[in-house]
Design an enzyme around this catalytic site. Structure first.
Site, PDB file in Angstrom:
ATOM      1  N   SER A 202       0.786  -1.218   0.000  1.00  0.00           N
ATOM      2  CA  SER A 202       0.000   0.000   0.000  1.00  0.00           C
ATOM      3  C   SER A 202       0.824   1.277   0.000  1.00  0.00           C
ATOM      4  O   SER A 202       1.589   1.534  -0.912  1.00  0.00           O
ATOM      5  CB  SER A 202      -0.946  -0.061   1.200  1.00  0.00           C
TER       6      SER A 202
ATOM      7  N   LYS B  24      -0.616  -3.955  -3.385  1.00  0.00           N
ATOM      8  CA  LYS B  24      -1.880  -3.368  -2.905  1.00  0.00           C
ATOM      9  C   LYS B  24      -1.904  -1.912  -3.337  1.00  0.00           C
ATOM     10  O   LYS B  24      -1.400  -1.037  -2.667  1.00  0.00           O
ATOM     11  CB  LYS B  24      -1.975  -3.481  -1.385  1.00  0.00           C
TER      12      LYS B  24
END
Length: 390
Positions: free
Chosen positions: A304, A329
């Site tokens: 992320s 992600k």
């Protein structure tokens, strides 16, 4: 493999249901402050993919409202609607779970203050004890073996499960609740009954290697991380390199990841993203240290916001990335509050690195592959090769 009881995603994350300390926290802030553009444009998605984000949000809200009207659980109805939506990262959290998540992003957590890892034989070993924590006050030390939690043996269990037991996730344990640890130190075996407490995280750890190289380890992007990294860079010995260790970093607040990038970049693009089809971009502040040699360490646990930072430093030619391919992600979730106070998170967009690389489902490939134990020595070699930054 390592883990700890202080910074663990909500239970549904650990069951694979989605939110992984990504954009959600910063998007919640954006919704409150108006810092994100308002748009009614639906997200453009492949025909074979999930329905447009706006439609999926409406479907989840409708399912929750109808369930409440019928005297049923809005949260359970929302979970079924999210499951039907085909949204890989979609999830529903109780009000308490979502607050726990927000507290974690703010640098707060409920636990006993232990870091732990699993050794080759599956035994759980304490690797760090947070000063002032219940564990520290009970005399638990680094190197102690954790044998059981509330009578449940932990040998051979994943560290994430041990973390869950320490936090009392199954019972929604709050600060003040008790947990009994079975411990071993050398030939001594004993039990300690601890009271969980509300503690603060320390997401940035700084150390020095022989030769003056500074290692900045970021475990997650919680509030204040960017400022802590800036301080570490300013305090690093002159004319030495820096290792930015993002291994195992599951993400966090994107604003903090961008501020961290500003410590190493002199302004410029960090990432582009879309929210319901509206293109947006993130930029670093000017004035960062662009001359000091920099290596970034990553692995499959780099996710992320940590991938966003890695992609920016790699694409901008600022850092040599060493390790293994990152998790992948790169999607953005937007929160919606449901009638019973629970929160649904649904994917509304994706981000790309400055060169246009899509991260979601692909990850970031390091410039140099290295096994876990080889990564740091390799980084030192590379920094030597990069030469004197002056």
């Amino acid at each position: 493999m390592s883990g700890r009881d202080l910074f663990c995603p909500p239970r549904r994350v650990r069951r694979g249901a989605a939110l992984t300390l990504v954009f959600a926290g910063v998007l919640v802030t954006g919704a409150a402050t108006g810092s994100f553009p308002e748009t009614g444009t639906p997200l453009r998605e492949a025909a074979a993919g999930p329905a447009p984000a706006a439609t999926r949000h409406e479907a989840v809200q409708k399912a929750a409202a109808e369930a409440m009207a019928d005297g049923k659980s809005p949260m359970e109805a929302a979970e079924r609607a999210v499951s039907r939506s085909g949204d890989r990262w979609g999830a529903v959290y109780s009000e308490g779970e979502y607050q726990e998540f927000q507290d974690a992003l703010d640098g707060r957590y409920t636990g006993v203050g232990l870091w732990a890892r699993s050794d080759r034989d599956g035994r759980i070993e304490v690797t760090r004890v947070q000063p002032g924590s219940p564990a520290a006050e009970a005399g638990v030390r680094r190197g102690d073996r954790l044998r059981s939690v509330d009578g449940s043996k932990v040998d051979g269990r994943p560290v994430t499960e041990v973390v869950s037991l320490l936090r009392g996730d199954a019972d929604d344990a709050a600060a003040g609740t008790t947990v009994t640890l079975g411990l071993e130190r050398g030939t001594r075996a004993w039990t300690e009954k601890l009271h969980r407490a509300s503690l603060s995280t320390d997401s940035v750890a700084v150390s020095r290697l022989p030769g003056g190289v500074t290692v900045i380890k970021i475990s997650a992007f919680t509030k204040g991380t960017g400022g802590a990294v800036r301080t570490a860079v300013r305090q690093a010995p002159a004319d030495t390199g820096i290792v930015l260790d993002l291994r195992g970093n599951s993400g966090g607040l994107v604003t903090e990841a961008v501020e961290t990038s500003s410590a190493f970049l002199d302004g410029g693009l960090v990432a582009t993203y879309d929210v319901d089809g509206a293109p947006c971009s993130l930029h670093a502040d000017p004035g960062g240290d662009t001359s000091r040699p920099l290596v970034t360490l990553v692995d499959g646990g780099t996710m992320s916001a940590a991938e966003l930072l890695t992609g920016a430093l790699q694409d901008r030619g600022r850092a040599v990335v060493i390790g293994s391919r990152t998790f992948g992600k790169g999607s953005i979730q937007m929160p919606t509050k449901l009638p019973d106070g629970s929160v649904a998170e649904l994917t509304v967009g994706h981000y790309r690195t400055p060169s246009g690389h899509a991260v979601d489902g692909r990850g970031i490939t390091p410039d140099l592959e290295a096994a876990p134990r080889e990564a740091l020595p390799r980084a030192q070699t590379v920094l030597t090769g990069l030469g004197d930054p002056s």
